[in-house]
Design a protein around this motif. Structure first.
Motif, PDB file in Angstrom:
ATOM      1  N   ARG A   5       0.847  -1.187   0.000  1.00  0.00           N
ATOM      2  CA  ARG A   5       0.000   0.000   0.000  1.00  0.00           C
ATOM      3  C   ARG A   5       0.880   1.233   0.000  1.00  0.00           C
ATOM      4  O   ARG A   5       1.955   1.239   0.568  1.00  0.00           O
ATOM      5  CB  ARG A   5      -0.901   0.021   1.223  1.00  0.00           C
ATOM      6  N   TYR A   6       0.384   2.265  -0.612  1.00  0.00           N
ATOM      7  CA  TYR A   6       1.089   3.536  -0.671  1.00  0.00           C
ATOM      8  C   TYR A   6       0.202   4.600  -0.054  1.00  0.00           C
ATOM      9  O   TYR A   6      -1.013   4.612  -0.259  1.00  0.00           O
ATOM     10  CB  TYR A   6       1.420   3.911  -2.118  1.00  0.00           C
ATOM     11  N   TYR A   7       0.791   5.496   0.713  1.00  0.00           N
ATOM     12  CA  TYR A   7       0.054   6.559   1.370  1.00  0.00           C
ATOM     13  C   TYR A   7       0.572   7.905   0.880  1.00  0.00           C
ATOM     14  O   TYR A   7       1.775   8.099   0.741  1.00  0.00           O
ATOM     15  CB  TYR A   7       0.222   6.463   2.896  1.00  0.00           C
ATOM     16  N   LEU A   8      -0.357   8.813   0.646  1.00  0.00           N
ATOM     17  CA  LEU A   8      -0.018  10.166   0.220  1.00  0.00           C
ATOM     18  C   LEU A   8      -0.532  11.145   1.261  1.00  0.00           C
ATOM     19  O   LEU A   8      -1.633  10.978   1.780  1.00  0.00           O
ATOM     20  CB  LEU A   8      -0.687  10.500  -1.118  1.00  0.00           C
ATOM     21  N   GLY A  47     -11.525  10.602  -3.219  1.00  0.00           N
ATOM     22  CA  GLY A  47     -12.602  11.387  -2.633  1.00  0.00           C
ATOM     23  C   GLY A  47     -13.032  10.903  -1.255  1.00  0.00           C
ATOM     24  O   GLY A  47     -13.422  11.695  -0.404  1.00  0.00           O
ATOM     25  N   LYS A  48     -12.951   9.590  -1.029  1.00  0.00           N
ATOM     26  CA  LYS A  48     -13.387   9.022   0.247  1.00  0.00           C
ATOM     27  C   LYS A  48     -12.225   8.683   1.174  1.00  0.00           C
ATOM     28  O   LYS A  48     -12.430   8.028   2.190  1.00  0.00           O
ATOM     29  CB  LYS A  48     -14.200   7.752  -0.003  1.00  0.00           C
ATOM     30  N   ALA A  49     -11.038   9.124   0.854  1.00  0.00           N
ATOM     31  CA  ALA A  49      -9.867   8.806   1.674  1.00  0.00           C
ATOM     32  C   ALA A  49     -10.054   9.366   3.081  1.00  0.00           C
ATOM     33  O   ALA A  49     -10.468  10.511   3.250  1.00  0.00           O
ATOM     34  CB  ALA A  49      -8.604   9.387   1.047  1.00  0.00           C
ATOM     35  N   PRO A  50      -9.753   8.555   4.091  1.00  0.00           N
ATOM     36  CA  PRO A  50      -9.929   9.028   5.464  1.00  0.00           C
ATOM     37  C   PRO A  50      -8.914  10.101   5.833  1.00  0.00           C
ATOM     38  O   PRO A  50      -7.803  10.136   5.307  1.00  0.00           O
ATOM     39  CB  PRO A  50      -9.710   7.768   6.307  1.00  0.00           C
TER      40      PRO A  50
END
Length: 65
Positions: A5-8, A47-50
């Motif tokens: 997984r990658y996080y921005l 759009g729905k990223a926490p």
């Protein structure tokens, strides 16, 4: 094996810009008659990223290695 997984870290303006860019690409792909399923999924994910709060620690110029 776990999926990578990658996080921005994006602020509101960056998130809006990313969604607009994806939407522009979606429109271009529709005009070419290509599938847009993957782009649609990305738009929903962005759009729905926490929202998660975190601290950013900056290193000083003289003390950093």
């Amino acid at each position: 094996m776990k999926e990578e997984r990658y996080y921005l870290a994006l602020n509101d303006d960056e998130q809006s810009l990313l969604i607009r860019s994806l939407n522009d690409e979606r429109t271009a792909q529709i005009k070419k008659g290509k599938a847009v399923d993957a782009i649609d999924e990305l738009i929903v994910k962005v759009g729905k990223a926490p929202l998660k709060k975190f601290k950013v620690l900056e290193r000083s110029e003289c003390g950093a290695r």
